[in-house]
Design a protein around this motif. Structure first.
Motif, PDB file in Angstrom:
ATOM      1  N   THR A 249       0.859  -1.186   0.000  1.00 41.73           N
ATOM      2  CA  THR A 249       0.000   0.000   0.000  1.00 41.73           C
ATOM      3  C   THR A 249       0.896   1.236   0.000  1.00 41.73           C
ATOM      4  O   THR A 249       2.112   1.127   0.094  1.00 41.73           O
ATOM      5  CB  THR A 249      -0.908   0.015   1.247  1.00 41.73           C
ATOM      6  OG1 THR A 249      -0.083  -0.046   2.406  1.00 41.73           O
ATOM      7  CG2 THR A 249      -1.853  -1.169   1.249  1.00 41.73           C
TER       8      THR A 249
ATOM      9  N   ASP B   3      -1.843  -2.872  -3.890  1.00 39.26           N
ATOM     10  CA  ASP B   3      -3.149  -2.816  -3.246  1.00 39.26           C
ATOM     11  C   ASP B   3      -3.823  -1.465  -3.492  1.00 39.26           C
ATOM     12  O   ASP B   3      -3.151  -0.458  -3.709  1.00 39.26           O
ATOM     13  CB  ASP B   3      -2.966  -3.044  -1.743  1.00 39.26           C
ATOM     14  CG  ASP B   3      -4.256  -3.401  -1.030  1.00 39.26           C
ATOM     15  OD1 ASP B   3      -5.258  -3.693  -1.710  1.00 39.26           O
ATOM     16  OD2 ASP B   3      -4.261  -3.394   0.209  1.00 39.26           O
ATOM     17  N   ASP B   4      -5.150  -1.467  -3.454  1.00 39.41           N
ATOM     18  CA  ASP B   4      -5.962  -0.239  -3.560  1.00 39.41           C
ATOM     19  C   ASP B   4      -5.674   0.549  -4.823  1.00 39.41           C
ATOM     20  O   ASP B   4      -5.694   1.784  -4.814  1.00 39.41           O
ATOM     21  CB  ASP B   4      -5.751   0.648  -2.328  1.00 39.41           C
ATOM     22  CG  ASP B   4      -6.173  -0.028  -1.045  1.00 39.41           C
ATOM     23  OD1 ASP B   4      -7.105  -0.859  -1.095  1.00 39.41           O
ATOM     24  OD2 ASP B   4      -5.584   0.260   0.011  1.00 39.41           O
TER      25      ASP B   4
ATOM     26  N   THR C  33      -6.858   4.521  -6.274  1.00 44.78           N
ATOM     27  CA  THR C  33      -7.116   5.547  -5.266  1.00 44.78           C
ATOM     28  C   THR C  33      -5.875   6.394  -5.037  1.00 44.78           C
ATOM     29  O   THR C  33      -4.797   6.086  -5.528  1.00 44.78           O
ATOM     30  CB  THR C  33      -7.519   4.910  -3.921  1.00 44.78           C
ATOM     31  OG1 THR C  33      -6.434   4.112  -3.449  1.00 44.78           O
ATOM     32  CG2 THR C  33      -8.754   4.049  -4.072  1.00 44.78           C
TER      33      THR C  33
ATOM     34  N   ASP D 268      -9.328  -1.089  -6.315  1.00 47.42           N
ATOM     35  CA  ASP D 268      -9.975  -0.631  -5.098  1.00 47.42           C
ATOM     36  C   ASP D 268     -11.493  -0.758  -5.184  1.00 47.42           C
ATOM     37  O   ASP D 268     -12.110  -0.537  -6.230  1.00 47.42           O
ATOM     38  CB  ASP D 268      -9.596   0.826  -4.816  1.00 47.42           C
ATOM     39  CG  ASP D 268     -10.097   1.280  -3.462  1.00 47.42           C
ATOM     40  OD1 ASP D 268      -9.531   0.832  -2.451  1.00 47.42           O
ATOM     41  OD2 ASP D 268     -11.084   2.049  -3.423  1.00 47.42           O
TER      42      ASP D 268
END
Length: 194
Positions: free
Chosen positions: A63, A91-92, A95, A114
């Protein structure tokens, strides 16, 4: 360190499932701060050996990728983790300040879209287009794709049609203790662990 505690617990759980004949893998979040530790790769490899887990069964989720993309040391550590057979996941994605530069510079095997895009894509054509095009782009780069936040059958149908590799969300299952998951899986017929 919390990350190492979680990692050790996760590997212990994987070992239990593998002993029951289930080819089980797991993902663990990795703080970008740990990428500055000189012994990170050796410590992770040591834990994998201690629990008898093949490296390909572990995915480390990254992240806050904006802190990594221009950090040569962090990129080198991620490269070393991948060379050791451990999968790296962004990850994510979608965003914050995520950019195509992440896909170009961060050595990853997996991209997690995300939930803010996935959750509304059945009703929002713009979100659906973003998700479908991200899946296509990630696949063209050789990445596996995980969709977070799948909460209804229509979203699942769209993702299957778009060839999303893995699905995560309440429509599949709610978060549960490992013991509950193990009980549910062990009621099924086990397969030979690979």
């Amino acid at each position: 360190n919390l990350t190492y505690f979680v990692l050790e617990r996760a590997l212990s759980d994987i070992r239990l499932m593998n002993e029951q004949g289930y080819p089980f893998g797991i993902s663990v979040n990795l703080s970008p701060l740990l990428l500055g530790e000189p012994d990170l790769v050796l410590r992770v490899q040591s834990l994998l050996r201690r629990y008898g887990i093949p490296p390909h069964r572990l995915t480390l989720e990254i992240t806050e990728t904006e802190k990594i993309v221009d950090n040569r040391r962090a990129i080198a550590v991620l490269t070393d983790l991948r060379a050791a057979g451990i999968a790296i996941s962004i990850d994510d994605y979608g965003t914050g300040r995520s950019t195509l530069e992440y896909l170009r510079n961060i050595p990853a095997d997996e991209l997690k879209i995300d939930q803010s895009f996935v959750r509304n894509m059945a009703r929002n054509p713009g979100d659906r287009l973003m998700v479908e095009s991200t899946i296509e782009l990630a696949h063209s780069l050789g990445h596996r794709v995980v969709a977070e936040g799948v909460e209804d059958e229509e979203s699942l149908r769209i993702l299957v049609a778009a060839r999303c590799d893995l699905i995560q969300g309440y429509h599949i299952a709610r978060p549960m203790p490992f013991s509950t998951l193990a009980c549910q899986l062990l009621k099924q017929e086990p397969t030979k662990a690979a």
